[in-house]
Write a protein that holds these residues in place. Structure first.
Motif, PDB file in Angstrom:
ATOM      1  N   VAL A   1       0.871  -1.173   0.000  1.00  0.00           N
ATOM      2  CA  VAL A   1       0.000   0.000   0.000  1.00  0.00           C
ATOM      3  C   VAL A   1       0.912   1.229   0.000  1.00  0.00           C
ATOM      4  O   VAL A   1       2.132   1.103   0.064  1.00  0.00           O
ATOM      5  CB  VAL A   1      -0.964   0.022   1.221  1.00  0.00           C
ATOM      6  CG1 VAL A   1      -1.988  -1.092   1.114  1.00  0.00           C
ATOM      7  CG2 VAL A   1      -0.216  -0.059   2.528  1.00  0.00           C
ATOM      8  N   GLU A   2       0.292   2.402  -0.039  1.00  0.00           N
ATOM      9  CA  GLU A   2       1.025   3.652  -0.147  1.00  0.00           C
ATOM     10  C   GLU A   2       2.180   3.767   0.853  1.00  0.00           C
ATOM     11  O   GLU A   2       3.280   4.139   0.495  1.00  0.00           O
ATOM     12  CB  GLU A   2       0.041   4.813   0.041  1.00  0.00           C
ATOM     13  CG  GLU A   2       0.539   6.136  -0.468  1.00  0.00           C
ATOM     14  CD  GLU A   2      -0.493   7.232  -0.276  1.00  0.00           C
ATOM     15  OE1 GLU A   2      -0.119   8.286   0.251  1.00  0.00           O
ATOM     16  OE2 GLU A   2      -1.663   7.002  -0.647  1.00  0.00           O
ATOM     17  N   ASN A   3       1.923   3.455   2.109  1.00  0.00           N
ATOM     18  CA  ASN A   3       2.952   3.659   3.138  1.00  0.00           C
ATOM     19  C   ASN A   3       3.480   2.351   3.742  1.00  0.00           C
ATOM     20  O   ASN A   3       3.779   2.298   4.920  1.00  0.00           O
ATOM     21  CB  ASN A   3       2.416   4.582   4.239  1.00  0.00           C
ATOM     22  CG  ASN A   3       1.106   4.064   4.815  1.00  0.00           C
ATOM     23  OD1 ASN A   3       0.548   3.099   4.311  1.00  0.00           O
ATOM     24  ND2 ASN A   3       0.620   4.687   5.865  1.00  0.00           N
ATOM     25  N   GLY A   4       3.569   1.290   2.955  1.00  0.00           N
ATOM     26  CA  GLY A   4       4.125   0.041   3.471  1.00  0.00           C
ATOM     27  C   GLY A   4       3.365  -1.179   2.999  1.00  0.00           C
ATOM     28  O   GLY A   4       3.107  -1.338   1.814  1.00  0.00           O
ATOM     29  N   ILE A   5       2.990  -2.017   3.940  1.00  0.00           N
ATOM     30  CA  ILE A   5       2.263  -3.242   3.613  1.00  0.00           C
ATOM     31  C   ILE A   5       0.908  -3.202   4.296  1.00  0.00           C
ATOM     32  O   ILE A   5       0.804  -2.889   5.481  1.00  0.00           O
ATOM     33  CB  ILE A   5       3.049  -4.496   4.066  1.00  0.00           C
ATOM     34  CG1 ILE A   5       4.370  -4.589   3.291  1.00  0.00           C
ATOM     35  CG2 ILE A   5       2.227  -5.762   3.842  1.00  0.00           C
ATOM     36  CD1 ILE A   5       5.268  -5.720   3.734  1.00  0.00           C
ATOM     37  N   GLY A   6      -0.125  -3.516   3.535  1.00  0.00           N
ATOM     38  CA  GLY A   6      -1.478  -3.557   4.072  1.00  0.00           C
ATOM     39  C   GLY A   6      -1.942  -4.991   4.188  1.00  0.00           C
ATOM     40  O   GLY A   6      -1.338  -5.903   3.614  1.00  0.00           O
ATOM     41  N   LEU A   7      -2.997  -5.191   4.922  1.00  0.00           N
ATOM     42  CA  LEU A   7      -3.509  -6.534   5.157  1.00  0.00           C
ATOM     43  C   LEU A   7      -5.023  -6.529   5.069  1.00  0.00           C
ATOM     44  O   LEU A   7      -5.688  -5.773   5.761  1.00  0.00           O
ATOM     45  CB  LEU A   7      -3.046  -7.000   6.549  1.00  0.00           C
ATOM     46  CG  LEU A   7      -3.509  -8.349   7.075  1.00  0.00           C
ATOM     47  CD1 LEU A   7      -3.149  -9.486   6.124  1.00  0.00           C
ATOM     48  CD2 LEU A   7      -2.901  -8.611   8.440  1.00  0.00           C
ATOM     49  N   ASN A   8      -5.555  -7.355   4.174  1.00  0.00           N
ATOM     50  CA  ASN A   8      -6.997  -7.590   4.102  1.00  0.00           C
ATOM     51  C   ASN A   8      -7.244  -8.986   4.630  1.00  0.00           C
ATOM     52  O   ASN A   8      -6.667  -9.945   4.123  1.00  0.00           O
ATOM     53  CB  ASN A   8      -7.503  -7.495   2.660  1.00  0.00           C
ATOM     54  CG  ASN A   8      -7.687  -6.063   2.222  1.00  0.00           C
ATOM     55  OD1 ASN A   8      -8.053  -5.209   3.021  1.00  0.00           O
ATOM     56  ND2 ASN A   8      -7.418  -5.802   0.966  1.00  0.00           N
ATOM     57  N   ILE A   9      -8.097  -9.079   5.643  1.00  0.00           N
ATOM     58  CA  ILE A   9      -8.346 -10.361   6.285  1.00  0.00           C
ATOM     59  C   ILE A   9      -9.811 -10.732   6.151  1.00  0.00           C
ATOM     60  O   ILE A   9     -10.693  -9.917   6.399  1.00  0.00           O
ATOM     61  CB  ILE A   9      -7.975 -10.308   7.787  1.00  0.00           C
ATOM     62  CG1 ILE A   9      -6.518  -9.874   7.966  1.00  0.00           C
ATOM     63  CG2 ILE A   9      -8.206 -11.656   8.443  1.00  0.00           C
ATOM     64  CD1 ILE A   9      -6.126  -9.625   9.398  1.00  0.00           C
ATOM     65  N   LYS A  10     -10.049 -11.982   5.765  1.00  0.00           N
ATOM     66  CA  LYS A  10     -11.418 -12.512   5.740  1.00  0.00           C
ATOM     67  C   LYS A  10     -11.473 -13.634   6.771  1.00  0.00           C
ATOM     68  O   LYS A  10     -10.688 -14.577   6.708  1.00  0.00           O
ATOM     69  CB  LYS A  10     -11.759 -13.036   4.359  1.00  0.00           C
ATOM     70  CG  LYS A  10     -13.179 -13.600   4.285  1.00  0.00           C
ATOM     71  CD  LYS A  10     -13.681 -13.669   2.865  1.00  0.00           C
ATOM     72  CE  LYS A  10     -15.086 -14.157   2.675  1.00  0.00           C
ATOM     73  NZ  LYS A  10     -15.918 -14.437   3.807  1.00  0.00           N
ATOM     74  N   VAL A  11     -12.387 -13.484   7.725  1.00  0.00           N
ATOM     75  CA  VAL A  11     -12.542 -14.477   8.793  1.00  0.00           C
ATOM     76  C   VAL A  11     -13.916 -15.114   8.676  1.00  0.00           C
ATOM     77  O   VAL A  11     -14.929 -14.421   8.780  1.00  0.00           O
ATOM     78  CB  VAL A  11     -12.425 -13.822  10.195  1.00  0.00           C
ATOM     79  CG1 VAL A  11     -12.554 -14.873  11.287  1.00  0.00           C
ATOM     80  CG2 VAL A  11     -11.129 -13.047  10.333  1.00  0.00           C
ATOM     81  N   ASP A  12     -13.953 -16.412   8.440  1.00  0.00           N
ATOM     82  CA  ASP A  12     -15.206 -17.158   8.491  1.00  0.00           C
ATOM     83  C   ASP A  12     -15.136 -18.058   9.706  1.00  0.00           C
ATOM     84  O   ASP A  12     -14.145 -18.756   9.912  1.00  0.00           O
ATOM     85  CB  ASP A  12     -15.406 -18.005   7.230  1.00  0.00           C
ATOM     86  CG  ASP A  12     -15.791 -17.160   6.026  1.00  0.00           C
ATOM     87  OD1 ASP A  12     -16.545 -16.180   6.203  1.00  0.00           O
ATOM     88  OD2 ASP A  12     -15.335 -17.469   4.915  1.00  0.00           O
TER      89      ASP A  12
END
Length: 142
Positions: free
Chosen positions: A88-99
């Protein structure tokens, strides 16, 4: 909701080989390592996986506490988590999906309430959902 009390936790970790890390928290020890393809010996999870482990643990423990309070039987309860780490713009992003899959005697309305309770009370999810401060530096060991 419940008031959160400030909590300080400590972890000590040591490099044991090229990438193998032995981390100690309280009376417990965890091993992390890179995969063989990435130069490790695959003796443990990578740090990003440990982050997902912490989230799974938090969600399931909160569900268990809700079920106990409401006298709900949880025959089975498991978390399936996918984390997409991306630049992402300022580093590393995280998208998490929790089921979370439950076998329970609770009706749909109760499961909805359980969902709201978990959303409000899983501290790891709350932490991962906002900017945080990680600071420190490398120092020479005496």
């Amino acid at each position: 909701g419940s008031e959160f009390v400030m909590l300080t936790l400590k972890c000590n970790a040591k490099l044991d080989g090229t990438f193998k890390v032995c981390a100690k928290v309280g009376n417990h020890e965890y091993i992390m390592d890179h995969s063989i393809e990435n130069g490790g010996k695959d003796e443990g999870a990578i740090p990003g996986q440990m982050l997902l482990v912490a989230l799974a643990g938090c969600k399931l423990m909160v569900i268990s506490s809700y079920a106990q309070k409401r006298r709900i039987t949880l025959e089975e309860c498991e978390a399936q988590i996918i984390g997409d780490f991306d630049e992402v713009e300022n580093g590393i992003g995280l998208n998490i999906k929790v089921d979370i899959l439950v076998k329970t005697d609770a009706d749909d309305k109760e499961i909805e309430k359980m969902n709201d309770f978990v959303d409000k009370n899983c501290s790891i999810a709350a932490i991962l959902s906002q900017p945080n401060i990680v600071e420190g530096q490398i120092k020479r060991k005496k």
